[in-house]
Design a protein around this motif. Structure first.
Motif, PDB file in Angstrom:
ATOM      1  N   ALA A 170      39.393  37.677  47.337  1.00 11.03           N
ATOM      2  CA  ALA A 170      39.979  36.781  46.596  1.00 11.03           C
ATOM      3  C   ALA A 170      39.859  36.991  45.007  1.00 11.03           C
ATOM      4  CB  ALA A 170      39.639  35.296  46.986  1.00 11.03           C
ATOM      5  N   HIS A 171      38.811  37.113  44.638  1.00 13.45           N
ATOM      6  CA  HIS A 171      38.420  37.194  43.267  1.00 13.45           C
ATOM      7  C   HIS A 171      39.183  38.682  42.890  1.00 13.45           C
ATOM      8  CE1 HIS A 171      35.572  33.913  42.394  1.00 13.45           C
ATOM      9  NE2 HIS A 171      34.962  34.552  43.641  1.00 13.45           N
ATOM     10  N   LYS A 172      39.445  39.724  43.468  1.00 13.61           N
ATOM     11  CA  LYS A 172      39.950  41.113  42.898  1.00 13.61           C
ATOM     12  C   LYS A 172      41.596  40.453  42.931  1.00 13.61           C
ATOM     13  CE  LYS A 172      38.321  43.756  46.401  1.00 13.61           C
ATOM     14  NZ  LYS A 172      38.247  45.149  47.128  1.00 13.61           N
ATOM     15  N   LEU A 173      42.130  39.649  43.703  1.00 16.77           N
ATOM     16  CA  LEU A 173      43.374  39.239  43.496  1.00 16.77           C
ATOM     17  C   LEU A 173      43.712  38.509  42.464  1.00 16.77           C
ATOM     18  CD1 LEU A 173      46.032  39.400  45.156  1.00 16.77           C
ATOM     19  CD2 LEU A 173      45.595  37.192  46.259  1.00 16.77           C
ATOM     20  N   LEU A 174      42.866  37.485  42.179  1.00 19.72           N
ATOM     21  CA  LEU A 174      42.698  36.732  40.829  1.00 19.72           C
ATOM     22  C   LEU A 174      42.977  37.694  39.727  1.00 19.72           C
ATOM     23  CD1 LEU A 174      42.443  34.009  39.264  1.00 19.72           C
ATOM     24  CD2 LEU A 174      40.019  34.371  39.400  1.00 19.72           C
ATOM     25  N   HIS A 175      41.819  38.682  39.624  1.00 18.81           N
ATOM     26  CA  HIS A 175      42.235  39.553  38.497  1.00 18.81           C
ATOM     27  C   HIS A 175      43.497  40.380  38.598  1.00 18.81           C
ATOM     28  CE1 HIS A 175      38.210  39.574  36.219  1.00 18.81           C
ATOM     29  NE2 HIS A 175      37.750  39.170  37.679  1.00 18.81           N
ATOM     30  N   LEU A 176      43.973  40.827  39.534  1.00 22.45           N
ATOM     31  CA  LEU A 176      45.124  41.441  39.368  1.00 22.45           C
ATOM     32  C   LEU A 176      46.425  40.710  38.753  1.00 22.45           C
ATOM     33  CD1 LEU A 176      47.522  43.507  40.533  1.00 22.45           C
ATOM     34  CD2 LEU A 176      47.713  42.257  42.534  1.00 22.45           C
ATOM     35  N   SER A 177      46.043  39.090  39.111  1.00 18.09           N
ATOM     36  CA  SER A 177      47.355  38.087  38.598  1.00 18.09           C
ATOM     37  C   SER A 177      46.980  37.982  37.235  1.00 18.09           C
ATOM     38  CB  SER A 177      46.731  36.669  39.324  1.00 18.09           C
ATOM     39  OG  SER A 177      45.796  36.269  38.887  1.00 18.09           O
ATOM     40  N   LYS A 178      45.982  38.336  36.842  1.00 13.88           N
ATOM     41  CA  LYS A 178      45.671  38.366  35.224  1.00 13.88           C
ATOM     42  C   LYS A 178      46.831  39.339  34.399  1.00 13.88           C
ATOM     43  CE  LYS A 178      41.056  37.043  35.088  1.00 13.88           C
ATOM     44  NZ  LYS A 178      39.661  37.403  34.365  1.00 13.88           N
ATOM     45  N   LYS A 179      47.067  40.328  34.950  1.00 13.27           N
ATOM     46  CA  LYS A 179      48.182  41.399  34.540  1.00 13.27           C
ATOM     47  C   LYS A 179      49.609  40.681  34.491  1.00 13.27           C
ATOM     48  CE  LYS A 179      50.267  45.811  36.253  1.00 13.27           C
ATOM     49  NZ  LYS A 179      50.196  46.801  37.200  1.00 13.27           N
ATOM     50  N   TYR A 180      49.737  39.925  35.236  1.00 14.54           N
ATOM     51  CA  TYR A 180      51.071  39.238  35.351  1.00 14.54           C
ATOM     52  C   TYR A 180      51.106  37.650  34.532  1.00 14.54           C
ATOM     53  CZ  TYR A 180      52.291  43.009  38.376  1.00 14.54           C
ATOM     54  OH  TYR A 180      52.418  44.289  38.939  1.00 14.54           O
ATOM     55  N   HIS A 181      49.822  37.539  34.044  1.00 12.54           N
ATOM     56  CA  HIS A 181      49.802  36.081  33.314  1.00 12.54           C
ATOM     57  C   HIS A 181      49.896  34.991  34.247  1.00 12.54           C
ATOM     58  CE1 HIS A 181      49.691  38.283  29.764  1.00 12.54           C
ATOM     59  NE2 HIS A 181      50.895  38.814  29.938  1.00 12.54           N
ATOM     60  N   LYS A 182      49.387  35.157  35.486  1.00 12.63           N
ATOM     61  CA  LYS A 182      49.510  34.193  36.684  1.00 12.63           C
ATOM     62  C   LYS A 182      48.191  33.755  37.114  1.00 12.63           C
ATOM     63  CE  LYS A 182      54.259  35.463  37.952  1.00 12.63           C
ATOM     64  NZ  LYS A 182      55.043  35.653  38.995  1.00 12.63           N
ATOM     65  N   SER A 183      46.976  33.859  36.281  1.00  9.37           N
ATOM     66  CA  SER A 183      45.753  33.690  36.827  1.00  9.37           C
ATOM     67  C   SER A 183      45.672  32.250  37.358  1.00  9.37           C
ATOM     68  CB  SER A 183      44.701  34.189  36.133  1.00  9.37           C
ATOM     69  OG  SER A 183      44.777  33.492  34.767  1.00  9.37           O
ATOM     70  N   ASN A 184      46.015  31.216  36.425  1.00  9.56           N
ATOM     71  CA  ASN A 184      45.968  29.768  36.656  1.00  9.56           C
ATOM     72  C   ASN A 184      46.594  29.399  37.955  1.00  9.56           C
ATOM     73  OD1 ASN A 184      44.599  27.622  35.421  1.00  9.56           O
ATOM     74  ND2 ASN A 184      46.946  26.535  35.608  1.00  9.56           N
ATOM     75  N   GLU A 185      47.961  30.079  38.168  1.00 19.11           N
ATOM     76  CA  GLU A 185      48.841  29.691  39.386  1.00 19.11           C
ATOM     77  C   GLU A 185      48.010  30.427  40.542  1.00 19.11           C
ATOM     78  OE1 GLU A 185      49.943  30.952  36.351  1.00 19.11           O
ATOM     79  OE2 GLU A 185      51.784  30.337  35.942  1.00 19.11           O
ATOM     80  N   MET A 186      47.494  31.564  40.302  1.00 19.14           N
ATOM     81  CA  MET A 186      46.790  32.358  41.585  1.00 19.14           C
ATOM     82  C   MET A 186      45.457  31.506  41.758  1.00 19.14           C
ATOM     83  SD  MET A 186      46.511  34.630  43.681  1.00 19.14           S
ATOM     84  CE  MET A 186      47.727  35.826  43.173  1.00 19.14           C
ATOM     85  N   GLU A 187      44.532  30.910  40.938  1.00 18.62           N
ATOM     86  CA  GLU A 187      43.558  30.142  41.284  1.00 18.62           C
ATOM     87  C   GLU A 187      44.005  28.727  42.045  1.00 18.62           C
ATOM     88  OE1 GLU A 187      39.234  29.497  40.883  1.00 18.62           O
ATOM     89  OE2 GLU A 187      40.454  31.147  40.102  1.00 18.62           O
ATOM     90  N   GLU A 188      44.952  28.214  41.430  1.00 22.84           N
ATOM     91  CA  GLU A 188      45.591  26.991  42.232  1.00 22.84           C
ATOM     92  C   GLU A 188      45.854  27.151  43.611  1.00 22.84           C
ATOM     93  OE1 GLU A 188      46.529  22.766  42.774  1.00 22.84           O
ATOM     94  OE2 GLU A 188      45.309  23.942  41.130  1.00 22.84           O
ATOM     95  N   ALA A 189      46.582  28.514  43.828  1.00 23.04           N
ATOM     96  CA  ALA A 189      47.036  28.799  45.202  1.00 23.04           C
ATOM     97  C   ALA A 189      45.925  29.215  46.168  1.00 23.04           C
ATOM     98  CB  ALA A 189      48.092  29.884  44.959  1.00 23.04           C
ATOM     99  N   LEU A 190      44.894  29.808  45.570  1.00 23.34           N
ATOM    100  CA  LEU A 190      43.820  30.139  46.306  1.00 23.34           C
ATOM    101  C   LEU A 190      42.953  28.842  46.887  1.00 23.34           C
ATOM    102  CD1 LEU A 190      42.122  33.205  44.311  1.00 23.34           C
ATOM    103  CD2 LEU A 190      43.383  33.127  46.663  1.00 23.34           C
ATOM    104  N   PHE A 191      42.798  27.917  45.714  1.00 16.73           N
ATOM    105  CA  PHE A 191      42.280  26.765  46.251  1.00 16.73           C
ATOM    106  C   PHE A 191      43.107  25.940  47.231  1.00 16.73           C
ATOM    107  CE2 PHE A 191      40.110  26.168  41.838  1.00 16.73           C
ATOM    108  CZ  PHE A 191      38.750  26.573  42.491  1.00 16.73           C
ATOM    109  N   ILE A 192      44.047  25.707  47.138  1.00 20.89           N
ATOM    110  CA  ILE A 192      45.148  25.091  48.075  1.00 20.89           C
ATOM    111  C   ILE A 192      45.073  25.776  49.535  1.00 20.89           C
ATOM    112  CG2 ILE A 192      47.532  24.904  49.017  1.00 20.89           C
ATOM    113  CD1 ILE A 192      48.239  24.101  45.961  1.00 20.89           C
ATOM    114  N   ALA A 193      45.141  27.277  49.662  1.00 22.25           N
ATOM    115  CA  ALA A 193      44.840  27.922  50.742  1.00 22.25           C
ATOM    116  C   ALA A 193      43.563  27.832  51.565  1.00 22.25           C
ATOM    117  CB  ALA A 193      45.095  29.490  50.505  1.00 22.25           C
TER     118      ALA A 193
END
Length: 232
Positions: A101-124
């Motif tokens: 999950a942390h690796k996916l968070l780092h990928l999301s930084k590439k698209y400036h979506k890390s905050n959205e990813m963190e929220e999505a992972l918490f919800i999941a």
């Protein structure tokens, strides 16, 4: 102003802290000048990524509490979550290794979506009861944020972002960070734990105005998770 936040997906106080921090930030006139960077931290790297445990069982095993005490602790955290606008679903939450999950968070930084990813992972994890250690689940989460499925699959099943995750974890060790959430404000102040909105608001205002050469903990360190589990 830059805010670095060390967090783990399965830490309920990290989710509460995120909500309280964001509520505080919304009140401030300089909110658009704040850059947030999410940093990886693993509360329990010993967990098997191919296995899951329910929350009650995990807390009982990790902290050695009797079932009644573990249930009471979970109930108290759930009540605290309601105050932050979160309806935790601990009955469905699946505890597992969060490295992928942390690796996916780092990928999301590439698209400036890390905050959205963190929220999505918490919800999941905390709301939907999804297995955030499962590659297919993580790929679906990435897809929901508009990130290419094949790229996400590559990120969570390969070593592509292993270095970045380990680097965050090592940086936490170097800074003496032993529990999460941990907020470093512009490299000058630190706030640890899921603090109330007003604590975050005051800390952000103070950081914005002052220059300090080393971390000053502006909180009491309560309401955080560490390697021994979560306590209140």
């Amino acid at each position: 102003m830059k805010i670095e936040i060390w967090s783990d997906v399965m830490c309920p106080f990290c989710y509460i802290g995120k909500n309280n921090f964001e509520q505080a930030l919304e009140k401030l006139p300089f909110k658009d000048q704040v850059e947030v960077e999410w940093k990886s931290f693993q509360l329990d790297p010993t967990l098997n990524p191919s296995e899951t445990k329910n929350t009650l069982t995990y807390f009982r095993e990790k902290k050695g509490f009797p079932e009644a005490q573990a249930s009471q602790m979970i109930s108290q955290v759930a009540q605290m979550g309601k105050g932050a606008g979160i309806d935790f679903n601990f009955e469905k939450a699946l505890i597992t290794n969060t490295f992928s999950a942390h690796k996916l968070l780092h990928l999301s930084k590439k698209y400036h979506k890390s905050n959205e990813m963190e929220e999505a992972l918490f919800i999941a994890h905390f709301i939907d009861g999804k297995n955030v250690g499962d590659p297919d689940t993580l790929v679906s989460i990435a897809d929901s944020l508009g990130i290419d499925r094949e790229e996400a699959k590559q990120a969570v099943t390969s070593e592509e972002f292993t270095h970045e995750v380990n680097e965050d974890i090592q940086q936490a060790r170097n800074n003496g960070i032993t529990g999460v959430p941990f907020f470093v404000l512009n490299g000058k102040y630190a706030v640890s734990g899921a603090q109330p909105v007003d604590v975050f608001e005051n800390a952000l205002q103070q950081t914005y105005k002052e220059t300090v050469s080393s971390f000053t903990d502006l909180s009491n360190g309560e309401n955080a998770c560490d390697a021994d589990g979560c306590g209140i």
